[in-house]
Design a protein around this motif. Structure first.
Motif, PDB file in Angstrom:
ATOM      1  N   ILE A 186      -0.978  -0.569  10.513  1.00 49.39           N
ATOM      2  CA  ILE A 186       0.244   0.240  10.600  1.00 49.39           C
ATOM      3  C   ILE A 186       1.428  -0.656  10.938  1.00 49.39           C
ATOM      4  CG2 ILE A 186       1.457   2.007  11.961  1.00 49.39           C
ATOM      5  CD1 ILE A 186      -1.319   3.416  12.223  1.00 49.39           C
ATOM      6  N   LYS A 187       1.276  -1.471  11.970  1.00 47.72           N
ATOM      7  CA  LYS A 187       2.372  -2.357  12.377  1.00 47.72           C
ATOM      8  C   LYS A 187       2.691  -3.377  11.282  1.00 47.72           C
ATOM      9  CE  LYS A 187       4.025  -5.331  16.110  1.00 47.72           C
ATOM     10  NZ  LYS A 187       5.012  -5.861  15.214  1.00 47.72           N
ATOM     11  N   GLY A 188       1.649  -3.938  10.673  1.00 43.74           N
ATOM     12  CA  GLY A 188       1.860  -4.945   9.637  1.00 43.74           C
ATOM     13  C   GLY A 188       2.574  -4.402   8.409  1.00 43.74           C
ATOM     14  N   VAL A 189       2.195  -3.230   7.966  1.00 46.88           N
ATOM     15  CA  VAL A 189       2.847  -2.634   6.795  1.00 46.88           C
ATOM     16  C   VAL A 189       4.250  -2.161   7.168  1.00 46.88           C
ATOM     17  CG1 VAL A 189       2.728  -0.757   5.102  1.00 46.88           C
ATOM     18  CG2 VAL A 189       0.669  -2.076   5.657  1.00 46.88           C
ATOM     19  N   LYS A 190       4.407  -1.626   8.361  1.00 47.26           N
ATOM     20  CA  LYS A 190       5.741  -1.230   8.840  1.00 47.26           C
ATOM     21  C   LYS A 190       6.671  -2.442   8.848  1.00 47.26           C
ATOM     22  CE  LYS A 190       6.468  -0.921  13.212  1.00 47.26           C
ATOM     23  NZ  LYS A 190       7.440  -1.388  14.157  1.00 47.26           N
TER      24      LYS A 190
ATOM     25  N   LYS B  13      -0.254  -7.712  -7.022  1.00 43.90           N
ATOM     26  CA  LYS B  13      -1.679  -7.527  -6.716  1.00 43.90           C
ATOM     27  C   LYS B  13      -1.930  -6.403  -5.718  1.00 43.90           C
ATOM     28  CE  LYS B  13      -1.850 -11.114  -3.160  1.00 43.90           C
ATOM     29  NZ  LYS B  13      -2.363 -12.447  -2.822  1.00 43.90           N
ATOM     30  N   TYR B  14      -0.909  -6.001  -4.949  1.00 41.10           N
ATOM     31  CA  TYR B  14      -1.051  -4.927  -3.972  1.00 41.10           C
ATOM     32  C   TYR B  14      -0.733  -3.550  -4.543  1.00 41.10           C
ATOM     33  CZ  TYR B  14      -1.123  -8.787  -0.627  1.00 41.10           C
ATOM     34  OH  TYR B  14      -1.420  -9.942   0.038  1.00 41.10           O
ATOM     35  N   GLY B  15      -0.223  -3.484  -5.755  1.00 37.49           N
ATOM     36  CA  GLY B  15       0.126  -2.196  -6.330  1.00 37.49           C
ATOM     37  C   GLY B  15       1.449  -1.680  -5.805  1.00 37.49           C
ATOM     38  N   THR B  16       1.637  -0.387  -5.891  1.00 39.75           N
ATOM     39  CA  THR B  16       2.917   0.225  -5.518  1.00 39.75           C
ATOM     40  C   THR B  16       2.960   0.584  -4.029  1.00 39.75           C
ATOM     41  OG1 THR B  16       2.110   2.461  -5.971  1.00 39.75           O
ATOM     42  CG2 THR B  16       3.151   1.256  -7.824  1.00 39.75           C
ATOM     43  N   TYR B  17       4.159   0.908  -3.586  1.00 38.93           N
ATOM     44  CA  TYR B  17       4.330   1.422  -2.224  1.00 38.93           C
ATOM     45  C   TYR B  17       3.487   2.677  -2.047  1.00 38.93           C
ATOM     46  CZ  TYR B  17       8.056  -1.714  -0.714  1.00 38.93           C
ATOM     47  OH  TYR B  17       8.759  -2.814  -0.318  1.00 38.93           O
ATOM     48  N   LEU B  18       3.526   3.567  -3.038  1.00 38.01           N
ATOM     49  CA  LEU B  18       2.772   4.811  -2.961  1.00 38.01           C
ATOM     50  C   LEU B  18       1.281   4.541  -2.781  1.00 38.01           C
ATOM     51  CD1 LEU B  18       2.574   7.882  -3.112  1.00 38.01           C
ATOM     52  CD2 LEU B  18       2.514   7.674  -5.614  1.00 38.01           C
ATOM     53  N   LEU B  19       0.731   3.643  -3.559  1.00 33.38           N
ATOM     54  CA  LEU B  19      -0.687   3.314  -3.437  1.00 33.38           C
ATOM     55  C   LEU B  19      -1.012   2.816  -2.033  1.00 33.38           C
ATOM     56  CD1 LEU B  19      -3.526   2.865  -4.635  1.00 33.38           C
ATOM     57  CD2 LEU B  19      -2.729   0.584  -5.324  1.00 33.38           C
ATOM     58  N   ASN B  20      -0.169   1.970  -1.493  1.00 34.48           N
ATOM     59  CA  ASN B  20      -0.416   1.408  -0.169  1.00 34.48           C
ATOM     60  C   ASN B  20      -0.289   2.448   0.935  1.00 34.48           C
ATOM     61  OD1 ASN B  20      -0.804  -1.759  -0.020  1.00 34.48           O
ATOM     62  ND2 ASN B  20       0.335  -1.207  -1.865  1.00 34.48           N
ATOM     63  N   ILE B  21       0.641   3.361   0.801  1.00 33.54           N
ATOM     64  CA  ILE B  21       0.804   4.421   1.803  1.00 33.54           C
ATOM     65  C   ILE B  21      -0.391   5.368   1.749  1.00 33.54           C
ATOM     66  CG2 ILE B  21       2.203   6.407   2.475  1.00 33.54           C
ATOM     67  CD1 ILE B  21       4.635   4.718   1.278  1.00 33.54           C
ATOM     68  N   GLU B  22      -0.782   5.777   0.547  1.00 29.91           N
ATOM     69  CA  GLU B  22      -1.947   6.650   0.427  1.00 29.91           C
ATOM     70  C   GLU B  22      -3.211   5.958   0.921  1.00 29.91           C
ATOM     71  OE1 GLU B  22      -1.611   7.758  -3.717  1.00 29.91           O
ATOM     72  OE2 GLU B  22      -0.772   9.711  -3.138  1.00 29.91           O
ATOM     73  N   SER B  23      -3.343   4.668   0.636  1.00 27.88           N
ATOM     74  CA  SER B  23      -4.496   3.903   1.119  1.00 27.88           C
ATOM     75  C   SER B  23      -4.502   3.822   2.639  1.00 27.88           C
ATOM     76  CB  SER B  23      -4.490   2.501   0.512  1.00 27.88           C
ATOM     77  OG  SER B  23      -4.623   2.578  -0.890  1.00 27.88           O
ATOM     78  N   MET B  24      -3.332   3.668   3.234  1.00 28.62           N
ATOM     79  CA  MET B  24      -3.221   3.633   4.697  1.00 28.62           C
ATOM     80  C   MET B  24      -3.763   4.936   5.293  1.00 28.62           C
ATOM     81  SD  MET B  24      -2.000   2.166   7.554  1.00 28.62           S
ATOM     82  CE  MET B  24      -0.702   1.041   7.089  1.00 28.62           C
ATOM     83  N   ILE B  25      -3.364   6.052   4.729  1.00 21.01           N
ATOM     84  CA  ILE B  25      -3.801   7.350   5.244  1.00 21.01           C
ATOM     85  C   ILE B  25      -5.316   7.480   5.116  1.00 21.01           C
ATOM     86  CG2 ILE B  25      -3.660   9.851   4.867  1.00 21.01           C
ATOM     87  CD1 ILE B  25      -0.664   9.277   3.979  1.00 21.01           C
ATOM     88  N   GLU B  26      -5.863   7.131   3.957  1.00 23.30           N
ATOM     89  CA  GLU B  26      -7.309   7.223   3.741  1.00 23.30           C
ATOM     90  C   GLU B  26      -8.068   6.278   4.669  1.00 23.30           C
ATOM     91  OE1 GLU B  26      -7.985   6.654  -0.448  1.00 23.30           O
ATOM     92  OE2 GLU B  26      -6.636   8.321  -0.944  1.00 23.30           O
ATOM     93  N   HIS B  27      -7.540   5.095   4.860  1.00 27.17           N
ATOM     94  CA  HIS B  27      -8.145   4.114   5.769  1.00 27.17           C
ATOM     95  C   HIS B  27      -8.177   4.657   7.190  1.00 27.17           C
ATOM     96  CE1 HIS B  27      -7.849  -0.168   7.635  1.00 27.17           C
ATOM     97  NE2 HIS B  27      -9.113   0.118   7.417  1.00 27.17           N
TER      98      HIS B  27
END
Length: 157
Positions: A59-63, A124-138
């Motif tokens: 959370i902190k790292g992506v923020k 290689k990380y995809g979109t912001y949306l993908l990363n946010i949704e992945s964060m929630i699932e994680h």
């Protein structure tokens, strides 16, 4: 409701205040949990504290990446934390966890909707949306582990 607001709501649901998906959240599971239980080991599994720190790390790292445009966190360090050895250290960690989660949710709410479809840091990380949704699932994935560990420790106390 705009997608960015829905993403922020879903993120807050799993971390801060929701019960719709898992009937609990991180705050419900961790607030009031004593540091000895949080750091207790079961076999070779990660402790509740390590799992919570792991989620906070992301959370902190992506923020920070949202703010600075660079990603400095690395998967290989995502479980490496100094031992929590007191109630005060546990409470400081929780305070920082909630603060960063609130700031992350606010950033989601304020993010321009076009940004969600942009590449996050590197292709290689995809979109912001993908990363946010992945964060929630994680977050949900590890929340389930925390719930099981906590139940085990309460039953076997």
């Amino acid at each position: 409701m705009e997608l960015r607001h829905e993403l922020a709501r879903r993120f807050k649901e799993v971390i801060l205040n929701g019960t719709f998906i898992a009937n609990t959240n991180y705050r419900d599971q961790l607030e009031g949990l004593d540091w000895k239980t949080a750091t207790k080991q079961f076999d070779n599994l990660n402790s509740i504290a390590i799992l919570a720190q792991h989620i906070h790390y992301y959370i902190k790292g992506v923020k920070d990446a949202f703010r600075e445009g660079t990603l400095t966190i690395r998967d290989k360090y995502s479980f490496d934390f100094p031992a929590i050895i007191s109630s005060d250290e546990w409470e400081v960690f929780l305070t920082n966890f909630w603060k960063d989660a609130i700031e992350f949710a606010q950033m989601l709410e304020q993010m321009p909707k076009e940004k969600l479809q942009e590449i996050f840091i590197d292709e290689k990380y995809g979109t912001y949306l993908l990363n946010i949704e992945s964060m929630i699932e994680h977050c949900y994935y590890h929340l389930g582990q925390i719930v099981l560990l906590k139940k085990y420790f309460v039953v076997n106390a």
